[in-house]
Write a protein that holds these residues in place. Sequence first.
Motif, PDB file in Angstrom:
ATOM      1  N   THR A   3      63.671  55.189  76.538  1.00  0.00           N
ATOM      2  CA  THR A   3      65.037  54.687  76.355  1.00  0.00           C
ATOM      3  C   THR A   3      65.387  54.461  74.886  1.00  0.00           C
ATOM      4  O   THR A   3      66.524  54.105  74.581  1.00  0.00           O
ATOM      5  CB  THR A   3      65.209  53.360  77.113  1.00  0.00           C
ATOM      6  OG1 THR A   3      64.241  52.411  76.656  1.00  0.00           O
ATOM      7  CG2 THR A   3      65.018  53.576  78.620  1.00  0.00           C
ATOM      8  N   THR A   4      64.428  54.669  74.006  1.00  0.00           N
ATOM      9  CA  THR A   4      64.681  54.472  72.578  1.00  0.00           C
ATOM     10  C   THR A   4      65.381  55.694  72.003  1.00  0.00           C
ATOM     11  O   THR A   4      65.060  56.835  72.334  1.00  0.00           O
ATOM     12  CB  THR A   4      63.359  54.241  71.819  1.00  0.00           C
ATOM     13  OG1 THR A   4      62.694  53.102  72.385  1.00  0.00           O
ATOM     14  CG2 THR A   4      63.613  53.991  70.349  1.00  0.00           C
ATOM     15  N   SER A   5      66.359  55.454  71.167  1.00  0.00           N
ATOM     16  CA  SER A   5      67.126  56.563  70.589  1.00  0.00           C
ATOM     17  C   SER A   5      66.262  57.370  69.624  1.00  0.00           C
ATOM     18  O   SER A   5      65.321  56.846  69.012  1.00  0.00           O
ATOM     19  CB  SER A   5      68.341  56.013  69.836  1.00  0.00           C
ATOM     20  OG  SER A   5      67.932  55.240  68.727  1.00  0.00           O
ATOM     21  N   PRO A   6      66.561  58.659  69.460  1.00  0.00           N
ATOM     22  CA  PRO A   6      65.802  59.489  68.513  1.00  0.00           C
ATOM     23  C   PRO A   6      65.878  58.956  67.088  1.00  0.00           C
ATOM     24  O   PRO A   6      64.936  59.139  66.309  1.00  0.00           O
ATOM     25  CB  PRO A   6      66.481  60.857  68.636  1.00  0.00           C
ATOM     26  CG  PRO A   6      67.100  60.856  69.995  1.00  0.00           C
ATOM     27  CD  PRO A   6      67.522  59.445  70.242  1.00  0.00           C
ATOM     28  N   GLU A   7      66.991  58.307  66.739  1.00  0.00           N
ATOM     29  CA  GLU A   7      67.119  57.771  65.387  1.00  0.00           C
ATOM     30  C   GLU A   7      66.087  56.668  65.132  1.00  0.00           C
ATOM     31  O   GLU A   7      65.493  56.580  64.047  1.00  0.00           O
ATOM     32  CB  GLU A   7      68.526  57.220  65.163  1.00  0.00           C
ATOM     33  CG  GLU A   7      69.623  58.278  65.121  1.00  0.00           C
ATOM     34  CD  GLU A   7      69.982  58.780  66.511  1.00  0.00           C
ATOM     35  OE1 GLU A   7      69.548  58.122  67.503  1.00  0.00           O
ATOM     36  OE2 GLU A   7      70.676  59.808  66.609  1.00  0.00           O
TER      37      GLU A   7
END
Length: 331
Positions: free
Chosen positions: A55-59
């Motif tokens: 669920t963590t963004s690629p950024e």
Amino acid sequence: MEHRVLDATVIWRVVRRRLAVAVPVLAATSAGMFALGAASPVDPAEQYAGAAAFTTSPEVLAQIRANWGVDDPLPVQYARWAGNLLRGDLGWSTSRHEPVADVIAARAGWTLLLIGVTLAVVLAVSLLAGTLAAYRRGGLLDRGLRAGAYAVESMPVFWLALAAIAVFALGLGWFPAGGLTTVTATGVSAGDVAHHLVLPVTVLAISQAPWFLLFVRDSVAQSLRDDHVLAARARGLPGRVVLFGHALRTALLPFLTLIGTHLPELVGGSVLVETVFSLPGLGAVSVQAALGSDFPLLAAITLITTAVVLAANLATDLAYTAADPRVRIDG
């Protein structure tokens, strides 16, 4: 006084030359471990995030990689990692979620206890049994010990561990099947730990004893034919004095070398024994680190184990020199 200065000089020369070998070995080991970690397909950022990586963004993941410098050239990464090691920073365990130094500090003592007690048992049993077998060469005891030693050498240590659990823990109920304390224990007591270590120490000792026993048997048998031993017999000295005071004493010199060279196999056997008996030592943690691709923890344990083996070999060389003043190790 002059003789003591000479001995100190010889010892320092041995230490210096062993260090000249140990430093390149440790450097090569560290480079090899780093190369294995760099070749791993596991993304350290995703591994660090765990289940949250889905669920963590690629950024955010990219920012973690940038903070850790995992996208830097490999030589830069290795230099940074090696510099941290030299400063005592062993990194963060991704599988245990705590500093690597804390993981090792909490478990190294149990591994040292297992190996130390096992080594003491192996040395005592092999020296006594091997000496008696050599004194009665060709007899029933000699044939039985050699047959048993050859049979044990063909048995994997994990098989011996599982067989011991099946017979003495599950079948007879004499000893616990694993762990260091009982489930209901509120603390750690020496008696409880000793009871839980009986099976692991026995299994590890049995798996390592054949090498030492056969070596002692052959060395003592050869020493019994030496001139000074034959002369002691001719003077009418009692058999036990000739055997333990002359023949065994001569055979102990090469036996010291065997202890140092056999230590890596003893460490390797402890890994399997700790895993089977669920002991909280470095062996079981090493297996978990390998399965979980925990590179910082696995690399630190490998380097520490290598350093311990190198130090043991140095101690063996110095003990050999101290045991026989005629011997001077030059490198």
